[in-house]
Scaffold this motif. Structure first.
Motif, PDB file in Angstrom:
ATOM      1  N   MET A   1       8.050   4.508  38.359  1.00  0.00           N
ATOM      2  CA  MET A   1       9.306   4.099  39.003  1.00  0.00           C
ATOM      3  C   MET A   1       9.709   2.700  38.538  1.00  0.00           C
ATOM      4  N   ILE A   2       8.769   1.753  38.705  1.00  0.00           N
ATOM      5  CA  ILE A   2       9.017   0.405  38.227  1.00  0.00           C
ATOM      6  C   ILE A   2       9.279   0.439  36.723  1.00  0.00           C
ATOM      7  N   SER A   3       8.441   1.225  36.047  1.00  0.00           N
ATOM      8  CA  SER A   3       8.556   1.327  34.610  1.00  0.00           C
ATOM      9  C   SER A   3       9.957   1.771  34.193  1.00  0.00           C
TER      10      SER A   3
ATOM     11  N   PHE B   1      12.634   1.416  35.993  1.00  0.00           N
ATOM     12  CA  PHE B   1      13.540   0.323  36.354  1.00  0.00           C
ATOM     13  C   PHE B   1      13.621  -0.673  35.201  1.00  0.00           C
ATOM     14  N   ILE B   2      12.438  -1.050  34.718  1.00  0.00           N
ATOM     15  CA  ILE B   2      12.389  -2.029  33.642  1.00  0.00           C
ATOM     16  C   ILE B   2      13.103  -1.494  32.404  1.00  0.00           C
ATOM     17  N   LYS B   3      12.794  -0.276  32.046  1.00  0.00           N
ATOM     18  CA  LYS B   3      13.390   0.253  30.823  1.00  0.00           C
ATOM     19  C   LYS B   3      14.899   0.343  30.911  1.00  0.00           C
ATOM     20  N   ARG B   4      15.359   0.718  32.101  1.00  0.00           N
ATOM     21  CA  ARG B   4      16.794   0.896  32.233  1.00  0.00           C
ATOM     22  C   ARG B   4      17.555  -0.425  32.303  1.00  0.00           C
ATOM     23  N   TYR B   5      17.000  -1.387  33.065  1.00  0.00           N
ATOM     24  CA  TYR B   5      17.803  -2.553  33.391  1.00  0.00           C
ATOM     25  C   TYR B   5      17.371  -3.849  32.717  1.00  0.00           C
ATOM     26  N   PHE B   6      16.132  -3.858  32.259  1.00  0.00           N
ATOM     27  CA  PHE B   6      15.596  -5.128  31.827  1.00  0.00           C
ATOM     28  C   PHE B   6      15.752  -5.274  30.327  1.00  0.00           C
ATOM     29  N   THR B   7      16.976  -5.503  29.932  1.00  0.00           N
ATOM     30  CA  THR B   7      17.265  -5.613  28.511  1.00  0.00           C
ATOM     31  C   THR B   7      17.935  -6.951  28.253  1.00  0.00           C
TER      32      THR B   7
ATOM     33  N   ILE C   1      22.832  -3.744  34.032  1.00  0.00           N
ATOM     34  CA  ILE C   1      22.282  -4.053  35.340  1.00  0.00           C
ATOM     35  C   ILE C   1      23.156  -3.358  36.388  1.00  0.00           C
ATOM     36  N   ASN C   2      22.524  -2.925  37.457  1.00  0.00           N
ATOM     37  CA  ASN C   2      23.310  -2.351  38.538  1.00  0.00           C
ATOM     38  C   ASN C   2      24.142  -3.423  39.205  1.00  0.00           C
TER      39      ASN C   2
END
Lengths: 288, 288
Positions: B1-3, B5-11, B21-22
């Motif tokens: 889940m966290i993973s 989150f990171i992949k999707r938003y942490f760029t 980012i949301n």
């Protein structure tokens, strides 16, 4: 109009309770979202001022950003007012919603259900009211943090000494003005000065330093700066009370920038950094 | 889940712009509404710290108020985070709605329409970005004020040195912690130190003092305290730039507690208090 306002609402003044006042629900749109070295809540320091090496930036949204920032560069420090957007009570019901666009209490949910007290790290388990702390777990998920303004480039504000998670919604920037904001002789409870952290020494294993060297692009990043940032985070001891008390001797990790730092606390005072891996590789290997 | 989150938003971390980012709209319910000596915006000082005699109180809403406040009494000063609820852009479309329950931008209204710069009183007409000031006219109507905590009685927090209008919605109370909040050597623009006010001397007419004596209940209120509060408000010069520049010599009034203070500025430096009337009587006589 004013006269009616006064007659209707301005009653019981200075009697300690306000009556007949209009009650509002208030909605804000963030002015931007923080770009931080701390990707997640876990491992993020509690006070940015203790971690001077931490960096971040804030791109101001809206077509007038350049005008809105005009003159801010003359200040050395700023307040950020932000939203603790990863608080569980606002997230628990939203976790599976990919496209959530609003953070708020579910209609009908009472704030009276939130715990009114918390256990701050320094009080070793003793409970204290949420308003007597800067805890993220508050009635309104509003945070206040003081950070250093490094520079402004176009619509981007570069900051250091931040304690914010990547993606934190920022509600406002206000300049820090010492003549208004400094009260050097303000009094506060003794426990604030108690030693919050047990970690005193940071040791890097040879393996971790070799990997750090490999992972950092030496053209743009300095290995000493990375070591300093990792050390500051550890010296501020971001571990939870649970981890300190129940799992003190077990290996433990946190993320800074693109680095996953794996460490172990020895004798409660020495943090040994066992290994440093690439964040993305770590995440694809295992779930935290 | 966290993973994920990171992949999707942490760029794009630390590249100065955050993407993917949301974005959230965030809603708060006030923790209470301030009970203040200043009934309206006009005449309210700009910095509470300059008007130490001003008083107010805040009753915390919710059944757990006593627990939430536990331990706050150990601090001498607190930050209040509040909403500038009388800002025109949030009020203009609501003025005739008796039962408004929400303060927000009208759906579809762009914040890009708000003026991105303002003219602070000290800059004599020069424009500066809203984020470079503490002006109430900001992207989000959030204010930050430092005030003295006098005492706590049950669920009511008694404060002094406040610059808030009666009925101001309070979003949060946070303790003032000098070891985190003091940056004595922070730098700021020179204009902050410029003399903001021209009023240097306060004179009370015999008539005004006689009326003040009549209006105050001498058992509970002290005439010297009232004089001190009125003087502090005037020395902080709450007049608008318009009034200072265009109508400097015309009679002018403001309200403190139950008193309407009518005064005139002479030679730009002397405030002569012509008369002091009962607020309610004044309001029933004429519309401001």
């Amino acid at each position: 109009m004013i006269s009616n306002f006064i007659k209707r609402y301005f009653t019981n003044i200075n009697k300690g309770s306000i009556t007949n006042i209009n009650k509002f629900r208030i909605t804000f749109d963030p002015i931007g979202y923080i770009d931080s070295v701390f990707p997640k809540k876990y491992g993020t320091p509690r006070q940015g001022i203790l971690v001077k090496e931490s960096e971040g930036s804030l791109k101001i949204l809206g077509k007038n950003a350049l005008h809105m920032l005009k003159g801010l560069e003359e200040y050395s420090h700023v307040w950020l007012i932000f939203c603790f957007h990863q608080n569980q009570h606002i997230n628990s019901k939203w976790n599976n919603k990919e496209n959530r666009t609003e953070l708020k209490f579910i209609e009908g949910e009472s704030r009276d259900d939130l715990p009114p007290t918390i256990r701050p790290p320094r009080l070793n388990g003793k409970r204290i009211g949420i308003f007597a702390t800067r805890s993220p777990h508050r009635m309104n998920d509003i945070g206040l943090t003081l950070c250093k303004l490094e520079r402004i480039e176009k619509d981007i504000v570069y900051l250091s000494g931040i304690d914010l998670i990547h993606g934190t919604p920022i509600l406002d920037i206000k300049p820090y003005i010492p003549i208004y904001d400094n009260v050097p002789d303000a009094s506060f409870p003794q426990w604030i000065l108690d030693k919050p952290n047990t970690i005193e020494t940071i040791e890097f294993s040879i393996n971790s330093l070799e990997n750090l060297q490999k992972l950092l692009n030496s053209n743009t990043e300095n290995i000493n700066e990375a070591k300093e940032l990792i050390s500051q985070v550890l010296l501020s001891d971001p571990r939870s009370i649970y981890r300190k008390k129940k799992r003190a001797d077990q290996p433990w990790g946190f993320i800074v920038k693109n680095l996953y730092i794996q460490c172990q606390i020895k004798d409660e005072t020495i943090a040994l950094i066992i290994d440093i891996k690439e964040k993305d590789k770590f995440y694809s290997d295992q779930i935290l």
